[in-house]
Design a protein around this motif. Structure first.
Motif, PDB file in Angstrom:
ATOM      1  N   GLN A  63      34.291  43.848  33.918  1.00  0.00           N
ATOM      2  CA  GLN A  63      34.029  43.807  35.366  1.00  0.00           C
ATOM      3  C   GLN A  63      34.352  42.430  35.938  1.00  0.00           C
ATOM      4  O   GLN A  63      35.001  42.313  36.986  1.00  0.00           O
ATOM      5  CB  GLN A  63      32.562  44.152  35.636  1.00  0.00           C
ATOM      6  CG  GLN A  63      32.187  44.147  37.113  1.00  0.00           C
ATOM      7  CD  GLN A  63      30.690  44.265  37.323  1.00  0.00           C
ATOM      8  OE1 GLN A  63      29.892  43.831  36.476  1.00  0.00           O
ATOM      9  NE2 GLN A  63      30.297  44.857  38.445  1.00  0.00           N
ATOM     10  N   LEU A  64      33.933  41.376  35.233  1.00  0.00           N
ATOM     11  CA  LEU A  64      34.196  40.012  35.689  1.00  0.00           C
ATOM     12  C   LEU A  64      35.702  39.751  35.740  1.00  0.00           C
ATOM     13  O   LEU A  64      36.210  39.170  36.708  1.00  0.00           O
ATOM     14  CB  LEU A  64      33.512  39.012  34.756  1.00  0.00           C
ATOM     15  CG  LEU A  64      33.694  37.526  35.081  1.00  0.00           C
ATOM     16  CD1 LEU A  64      33.088  37.197  36.436  1.00  0.00           C
ATOM     17  CD2 LEU A  64      33.053  36.658  33.990  1.00  0.00           C
ATOM     18  N   ALA A  65      36.438  40.203  34.718  1.00  0.00           N
ATOM     19  CA  ALA A  65      37.891  39.979  34.673  1.00  0.00           C
ATOM     20  C   ALA A  65      38.587  40.697  35.826  1.00  0.00           C
ATOM     21  O   ALA A  65      39.509  40.150  36.449  1.00  0.00           O
ATOM     22  CB  ALA A  65      38.444  40.462  33.339  1.00  0.00           C
ATOM     23  N   LEU A  66      38.156  41.906  36.132  1.00  0.00           N
ATOM     24  CA  LEU A  66      38.766  42.668  37.228  1.00  0.00           C
ATOM     25  C   LEU A  66      38.546  41.970  38.564  1.00  0.00           C
ATOM     26  O   LEU A  66      39.469  41.834  39.376  1.00  0.00           O
ATOM     27  CB  LEU A  66      38.177  44.081  37.273  1.00  0.00           C
ATOM     28  CG  LEU A  66      38.562  45.001  36.107  1.00  0.00           C
ATOM     29  CD1 LEU A  66      37.654  46.223  36.076  1.00  0.00           C
ATOM     30  CD2 LEU A  66      40.020  45.426  36.213  1.00  0.00           C
ATOM     31  N   ASN A  67      37.328  41.510  38.792  1.00  0.00           N
ATOM     32  CA  ASN A  67      37.024  40.853  40.066  1.00  0.00           C
ATOM     33  C   ASN A  67      37.684  39.477  40.157  1.00  0.00           C
ATOM     34  O   ASN A  67      38.141  39.072  41.235  1.00  0.00           O
ATOM     35  CB  ASN A  67      35.507  40.753  40.251  1.00  0.00           C
ATOM     36  CG  ASN A  67      34.875  42.097  40.594  1.00  0.00           C
ATOM     37  OD1 ASN A  67      35.389  42.836  41.436  1.00  0.00           O
ATOM     38  ND2 ASN A  67      33.773  42.434  39.950  1.00  0.00           N
ATOM     39  N   GLU A  68      37.748  38.763  39.019  1.00  0.00           N
ATOM     40  CA  GLU A  68      38.409  37.450  39.042  1.00  0.00           C
ATOM     41  C   GLU A  68      39.901  37.584  39.300  1.00  0.00           C
ATOM     42  O   GLU A  68      40.521  36.688  39.857  1.00  0.00           O
ATOM     43  CB  GLU A  68      38.170  36.719  37.719  1.00  0.00           C
ATOM     44  CG  GLU A  68      36.778  36.130  37.589  1.00  0.00           C
ATOM     45  CD  GLU A  68      36.656  35.235  36.375  1.00  0.00           C
ATOM     46  OE1 GLU A  68      37.492  35.344  35.459  1.00  0.00           O
ATOM     47  OE2 GLU A  68      35.714  34.409  36.351  1.00  0.00           O
ATOM     48  N   ARG A  69      40.477  38.721  38.906  1.00  0.00           N
ATOM     49  CA  ARG A  69      41.894  38.963  39.158  1.00  0.00           C
ATOM     50  C   ARG A  69      42.155  39.345  40.617  1.00  0.00           C
ATOM     51  O   ARG A  69      43.302  39.478  41.039  1.00  0.00           O
ATOM     52  CB  ARG A  69      42.393  40.066  38.234  1.00  0.00           C
ATOM     53  CG  ARG A  69      43.908  40.230  38.189  1.00  0.00           C
ATOM     54  CD  ARG A  69      44.602  39.056  37.542  1.00  0.00           C
ATOM     55  NE  ARG A  69      44.328  38.938  36.129  1.00  0.00           N
ATOM     56  CZ  ARG A  69      45.041  39.537  35.165  1.00  0.00           C
ATOM     57  NH1 ARG A  69      46.069  40.296  35.483  1.00  0.00           N
ATOM     58  NH2 ARG A  69      44.740  39.352  33.908  1.00  0.00           N
ATOM     59  N   GLY A  70      41.080  39.487  41.399  1.00  0.00           N
ATOM     60  CA  GLY A  70      41.235  39.791  42.816  1.00  0.00           C
ATOM     61  C   GLY A  70      41.302  41.274  43.127  1.00  0.00           C
ATOM     62  O   GLY A  70      41.624  41.660  44.261  1.00  0.00           O
ATOM     63  N   LEU A  71      40.995  42.135  42.153  1.00  0.00           N
ATOM     64  CA  LEU A  71      41.019  43.582  42.405  1.00  0.00           C
ATOM     65  C   LEU A  71      39.754  43.996  43.143  1.00  0.00           C
ATOM     66  O   LEU A  71      38.663  43.500  42.869  1.00  0.00           O
ATOM     67  CB  LEU A  71      41.151  44.339  41.084  1.00  0.00           C
ATOM     68  CG  LEU A  71      42.402  44.018  40.263  1.00  0.00           C
ATOM     69  CD1 LEU A  71      42.422  44.843  38.985  1.00  0.00           C
ATOM     70  CD2 LEU A  71      43.660  44.286  41.071  1.00  0.00           C
ATOM     71  N   ARG A  72      39.903  44.924  44.060  1.00  0.00           N
ATOM     72  CA  ARG A  72      38.783  45.390  44.868  1.00  0.00           C
ATOM     73  C   ARG A  72      38.897  46.883  45.098  1.00  0.00           C
ATOM     74  O   ARG A  72      39.966  47.486  44.941  1.00  0.00           O
ATOM     75  CB  ARG A  72      38.750  44.667  46.230  1.00  0.00           C
ATOM     76  CG  ARG A  72      38.541  43.159  46.151  1.00  0.00           C
ATOM     77  CD  ARG A  72      37.146  42.811  45.646  1.00  0.00           C
ATOM     78  NE  ARG A  72      36.905  41.375  45.602  1.00  0.00           N
ATOM     79  CZ  ARG A  72      37.144  40.592  44.558  1.00  0.00           C
ATOM     80  NH1 ARG A  72      37.654  41.134  43.452  1.00  0.00           N
ATOM     81  NH2 ARG A  72      36.880  39.306  44.591  1.00  0.00           N
TER      82      ARG A  72
END
Length: 419
Positions: A351-360
């Motif tokens: 979850q952290l990796a997805l959000n850090e990559r800017g995915l929303r």
């Protein structure tokens, strides 16, 4: 069976300067190993995370001053510096002169961990292997502030009465993902270090994949494709494989798992259902007039394991969507490096990796834990369709990848990086 090939090697003692008690490791590496590979071995042996820059500096076996570092693909090395991947150990160390301290290895130019590298002597080692013959103390915790900062962390964590104890414990558990109550700065497990070095060597020098390895890794996929080669599989009115096929698959593939509900219904037999679904997703099988049959790609590859290996590797390296791309990269890194987080934390890391990559989400909200879990399970289920962990049993019964499994996932990782 042929005996393992032995190659000339050099034994090096690597000590972290100014640590008290001294933190050190003794490593045996092939003389043909590069400085980049020595760096990877040091990272592994001291449980560093390879999160910072490094350089090797000093005088080589001929007295010539050398500065060696890692250089990014698009960058030029600093003036006077050499690329680490282009310098081999036999250029630097004279194994006939034990006790000669030639070079220093500096890691993390902020914390400044300086390692003194001393020649112990000549050795031989099994080809494509690295071994540790001794050592003391656990490796320092990454980003702990250098020698004196780390010593302070150890002191504060070990003193429940210290005013900063709670904060130090919280930080330590966050960065190490282990309980502070089990943290032991004096711990050194030679067998564990050698296990990690063996996995590293498999990644550094995987070797050519053999036909037997291809057949083993692809076993479940090959079974389904070959069974469907003539007339395909009959399907139930609901579109599932018929009970007789499910039972035969479980028996012939050696899958023994706890089943829920009717053991003859594909819906309740996850291994069969998951492999069938992925083979359809990879366009190797398709439904046609109440049967599950080979696609044109499936007919082309059913008797060609080498081509099927490359085909499935390409499919895994070409995930459908940015979210799956991020999770695939992450899962590949965990498996290949042997650095999976604890099972109860992996989804939060995803979850952290997805959000850090800017995915929303479409509404602009952060990726919720449920979506992260679904993406993680999707990627993991694809891995489970192959025999990557050295067992014919269904699932990840073994923590460590087999040699063949490493070769396959390294292939996927390379393709993903090239995409």
């Amino acid at each position: 069976m042929e005996s393992p090939t032995q190659v000339p090697a050099v034994e090096l003692r690597i000590s972290i300067s100014e640590t008290d008690p001294l933190i050190w490791r003794q490593l045996v590496l092939p003389e043909s190993a590069t400085v980049a590979e020595l760096h990877s071995a040091i990272q592994c042996a001291f449980d560093w995370k390879n999160a910072h820059l490094y350089a090797v500096a000093g005088h080589d076996r001929y007295g010539k001053k050398r500065i060696i570092t890692r250089v990014a693909e698009d960058d030029d090395p600093p003036v006077g510096a050499e690329e680490a991947a282009g310098v081999e150990l036999h250029e630097l160390f004279d194994s006939s002169q034990p006790g000669k301290s030639c070079l220093e290895y500096d890691y993390d130019f902020g914390d400044n961990w300086t390692h003194e590298i001393e020649v112990v002597g000549r050795a031989v080692v099994q080809e494509s292997r690295i071994t540790c013959t001794g050592g003391a103390m656990r490796g320092p915790v990454e980003d702990s502030g250098g020698v004196y900062g780390y010593a302070n962390v150890v002191r504060v964590v070990g003193d429940p009465k210290h005013p900063e104890h709670a904060a130090a414990v919280e930080w330590l558990e966050l960065v190490t993902q282990e309980r502070a109550s089990k943290f032991d700065a004096r711990a050194f497990d030679l067998d564990s270090v050698n296990g990690q070095l063996n996995r590293l060597a498999q990644r550094l020098w995987p070797g050519e994949v053999t036909p037997d390895e291809m057949e083993f890794v692809l076993g479940p996929a090959l079974w389904f494709l070959k069974e469907a080669e003539l007339d395909g599989f009959p399907l139930t009115s609901a579109g599932y494989l018929k009970p007789i096929v499910v039972k035969r698959a479980m028996t012939e593939l050696g899958w023994h798992v706890v089943l829920h509900g009717s053991s003859s219904t594909e819906y309740n037999v996850a291994p069969v259902r998951i492999v069938r679904e992925h083979l359809q997703e990879w366009k190797l099988l398709r439904k046609d007039k109440g049967r599950l049959v080979l696609t044109p790609a499936g007919r082309k590859l059913v008797n060609k394991p080498a081509m099927l290996w490359h085909y499935i590797a390409d499919r895994l390296a070409s995930p459908d969507g940015a979210g799956l791309d991020v999770v695939t990269q992450l899962k590949l890194h965990w498996e290949v490096s042997g650095s999976r987080p604890p099972w109860n934390l992996s989804t939060q890391v995803v979850q952290l990796a997805l959000n850090e990559r800017g995915l929303r989400l479409m509404n602009g909200a952060d990726i919720p834990i449920e979506v992260a879990r679904e993406l993680e399970q999707d990627v993991h289920s694809a891995f489970l369709c192959l025999r990557l962990w050295g067992s014919e049993k269904w699932g990840q019964y073994e923590r460590e990848l087999s040699d063949a499994g490493i070769k396959f996932l390294l292939d996927v990782q390379r393709r993903l990086g090239e995409g």
